[in-house]
Motif scaffolding. Sequence first.
Motif, mmCIF file in Angstrom:
data_model
loop_
_atom_site.group_PDB
_atom_site.id
_atom_site.type_symbol
_atom_site.label_atom_id
_atom_site.label_comp_id
_atom_site.label_asym_id
_atom_site.label_seq_id
_atom_site.Cartn_x
_atom_site.Cartn_y
_atom_site.Cartn_z
ATOM 1 N N PHE A 179 0.629 9.543 -7.393
ATOM 2 C CA PHE A 179 1.545 10.319 -6.502
ATOM 3 C C PHE A 179 0.912 9.935 -4.976
ATOM 4 N N MET A 180 -0.119 9.439 -4.770
ATOM 5 C CA MET A 180 -0.730 9.082 -3.495
ATOM 6 C C MET A 180 -0.221 7.502 -3.218
ATOM 7 N N ALA A 181 -0.148 6.427 -4.135
ATOM 8 C CA ALA A 181 0.275 5.396 -3.581
ATOM 9 C C ALA A 181 1.697 5.216 -2.962
ATOM 10 N N PRO A 182 2.598 5.977 -3.652
ATOM 11 C CA PRO A 182 4.094 6.094 -3.161
ATOM 12 C C PRO A 182 3.947 6.588 -1.646
ATOM 13 N N VAL A 183 3.290 7.758 -1.540
ATOM 14 C CA VAL A 183 3.269 8.212 -0.150
ATOM 15 C C VAL A 183 2.729 7.191 1.025
ATOM 16 N N VAL A 184 1.699 6.347 0.638
ATOM 17 C CA VAL A 184 0.957 5.706 1.329
ATOM 18 C C VAL A 184 1.893 4.649 1.884
ATOM 19 N N VAL A 185 2.734 4.081 0.711
ATOM 20 C CA VAL A 185 3.807 2.918 1.217
ATOM 21 C C VAL A 185 4.776 3.420 2.177
ATOM 22 N N THR A 186 5.264 4.723 2.080
ATOM 23 C CA THR A 186 6.196 5.255 2.945
ATOM 24 C C THR A 186 5.518 5.369 4.368
ATOM 25 N N VAL A 187 4.327 5.880 4.412
ATOM 26 C CA VAL A 187 3.612 6.101 5.595
ATOM 27 C C VAL A 187 3.643 4.853 6.413
ATOM 28 N N ALA A 188 2.869 3.909 5.686
ATOM 29 C CA ALA A 188 2.471 2.463 6.286
ATOM 30 C C ALA A 188 3.979 1.865 6.632
ATOM 31 N N SER A 189 4.878 2.046 5.860
ATOM 32 C CA SER A 189 6.236 1.319 6.335
ATOM 33 C C SER A 189 6.875 2.235 7.561
ATOM 34 N N ARG A 190 6.813 3.421 7.546
ATOM 35 C CA ARG A 190 7.328 4.026 8.763
ATOM 36 C C ARG A 190 6.757 3.641 9.947
ATOM 37 N N LEU A 191 5.206 3.174 10.058
ATOM 38 C CA LEU A 191 4.451 3.053 11.062
ATOM 39 C C LEU A 191 4.291 1.491 11.390
ATOM 40 N N GLY A 192 5.102 0.807 10.591
ATOM 41 C CA GLY A 192 5.352 -0.511 11.096
ATOM 42 C C GLY A 192 4.073 -1.262 10.553
ATOM 43 N N LEU A 193 3.366 -0.818 9.461
ATOM 44 C CA LEU A 193 2.198 -1.420 8.941
ATOM 45 C C LEU A 193 2.447 -2.257 7.801
ATOM 46 N N LYS A 194 1.478 -3.141 7.270
ATOM 47 C CA LYS A 194 1.739 -3.709 6.122
ATOM 48 C C LYS A 194 0.908 -2.842 4.912
ATOM 49 N N PRO A 195 1.705 -2.394 4.105
ATOM 50 C CA PRO A 195 1.295 -1.366 3.067
ATOM 51 C C PRO A 195 0.071 -2.129 2.301
ATOM 52 N N LEU A 196 0.142 -3.202 1.959
ATOM 53 C CA LEU A 196 -0.735 -3.743 0.811
ATOM 54 C C LEU A 196 -2.281 -3.529 1.113
ATOM 55 N N PRO A 197 -2.837 -3.788 2.146
ATOM 56 C CA PRO A 197 -4.188 -3.425 2.367
ATOM 57 C C PRO A 197 -4.720 -1.758 2.390
ATOM 58 N N TYR A 198 -3.570 -1.204 2.718
ATOM 59 C CA TYR A 198 -3.850 0.470 2.566
ATOM 60 C C TYR A 198 -3.790 0.956 1.225
ATOM 61 N N LEU A 199 -2.768 -0.009 0.341
ATOM 62 C CA LEU A 199 -2.805 0.383 -1.051
ATOM 63 C C LEU A 199 -4.209 0.138 -1.786
ATOM 64 N N VAL A 200 -4.508 -1.209 -1.496
ATOM 65 C CA VAL A 200 -5.808 -1.578 -1.885
ATOM 66 C C VAL A 200 -6.905 -0.607 -1.423
ATOM 67 N N ALA A 201 -7.040 0.196 -0.385
ATOM 68 C CA ALA A 201 -8.094 0.954 0.025
ATOM 69 C C ALA A 201 -7.712 2.108 -0.935
ATOM 70 N N VAL A 202 -6.627 2.775 -1.250
ATOM 71 C CA VAL A 202 -6.365 3.962 -1.945
ATOM 72 C C VAL A 202 -6.953 3.653 -3.430
ATOM 73 N N ILE A 203 -6.855 2.255 -3.878
ATOM 74 C CA ILE A 203 -7.412 2.095 -5.257
ATOM 75 C C ILE A 203 -8.959 2.079 -5.146
ATOM 76 N N LEU A 204 -9.676 1.615 -3.974
ATOM 77 C CA LEU A 204 -10.956 1.389 -4.012
ATOM 78 C C LEU A 204 -11.577 2.892 -3.745
ATOM 79 N N ALA A 205 -10.938 3.620 -2.996
ATOM 80 C CA ALA A 205 -11.183 5.134 -2.696
ATOM 81 C C ALA A 205 -11.234 5.934 -3.931
ATOM 82 N N SER A 206 -9.940 5.669 -4.957
ATOM 83 C CA SER A 206 -9.691 6.368 -5.996
ATOM 84 C C SER A 206 -10.984 6.282 -7.161
ATOM 85 N N ASN A 207 -11.505 4.836 -7.166
ATOM 86 C CA ASN A 207 -12.471 4.555 -8.207
ATOM 87 C C ASN A 207 -13.870 5.082 -7.607
ATOM 88 N N THR A 208 -14.278 4.877 -6.306
ATOM 89 C CA THR A 208 -15.362 5.558 -5.858
ATOM 90 C C THR A 208 -15.441 7.073 -5.943
#
Length: 449
Positions: free
Chosen positions: A137-166
């Motif tokens: 549920f978090m990844a689609p939200v991050v894509v939407t937020v990053a896209s709305r703010l004019g950011l590249k979603p990919l690094p933020y998605l990677v950050a979500v992965i890393l945070a989920s595992n730690t």
Amino acid sequence: MHETAATHSLLTALGLHLGAAQITGLALLLFLLTYLLILLEKYVHRTVAALLGACAVMLLGLLTPAQAWGAIDFNTLFLLFGMMNIVNVLSHSGFFDLVARRALTLTRGEPVRVLWIFSLLTATFSAFLDNVTTVLFMAPVVVTVASRLGLKPLPYLVAVILASNTGGTATLVGDPPNIIIGSVAGKGFGDFLLNVAPYAILVTFIAVGLMHLMMRRNGSLQAHFSRDQLQAALHDPTPLHTDPLLMKKALWVFAVTLLLFMVGHPIGLEAGLIALTTSTFLLLIARLDPAELFERVEWTTLLFFMGLFVVVGALEHAGVFTQVAQALTQAVGDDMGKGIVLVGLSSALVSGFVDNIPFTISMASVLKELQGTLGSRMDPLWWALSLGACLGGNLTLIGASANIVVSDIARREGHPMSFTDFMKYGFPVATLTTLTAVGLYAFVYSLRG
């Protein structure tokens, strides 16, 4: 080792009579072939690979169907199934949509805040809901937020992965390897909070901090949008559909579940039974259609676990883990600090390249054999395995289930994540966090010793 000759019905029918060494070799071969198919998930789905391995084990007579059924760890399956149902009811109530909307407001449109808030939110949810469910549920939200703010979603998605595992490393229910370890080793929720959570919390902040530095260096924390665009992004006019009564019921049941996790283990209540019972009670009081909720259960994940437990059960039946445990005992000797480093770092390295779930299932069986010799003295090795397997999952895109789930979501959202895209961030983060956590744990253990 159990008597196996009577179980070789197919091999016997073909006129093949295998000795103990040949049975061991066949069990190892099937295990490695199953692993290979899991690694080739681009061509064969990992669940199909695990089930094929389980079928081969039974067809060749390494285990009878009854023995295969007994090899499945139902405590793990009940825990996963129960938590999935609780999360599904929370999702149905609009809880996660509400949290995401509030989190977006807190970011104030600042890329650095987006990184830190969503990473720490992901880590927190992952510790208590399991990281695979969290990223769904978090990844689609991050894509939407990053896209709305004019950011590249990919690094933020990677950050979500890393945070989920730690973040998932911190608790019994946070990451599948911990669920497996808790069940096999007989460890409770409080054991993980005491022995693993402090290191997991520390390295979560280290991981996000390192992501901050790397993203700032490559320009991923710079956004280009006008004030009007920012206001439009922060004030979403889309109505939020929530069910406050259902949300309250689900949160109460979730809180009771966590409380029972903490107090249940000392009185002999397994975490899987607790989760199954409380989630079933929630289904009773939620008055939702069970069929609709069950459709959202990750059945492929549950069947994947079942298949792997059977394949690993064949190795245990053939006596492989006893031999490996003896070799590990000789390597470690009486130096448990050396054992912590050896198990922790090797687990991280292997988990990063072959998926931490099947590795943990097999390694937990080895440590269980070792426990028969060393008793509670070898408890530190369980925590070293937890830290290594969970944090090592950040090494590569195939290191953990959460990685693959987010990769699929990213591709579906139009932001494909390549192996190198992920490893560019994941490898340094996994290396630093694993060395820090395992090294610090070994140091603390030596002080206590």
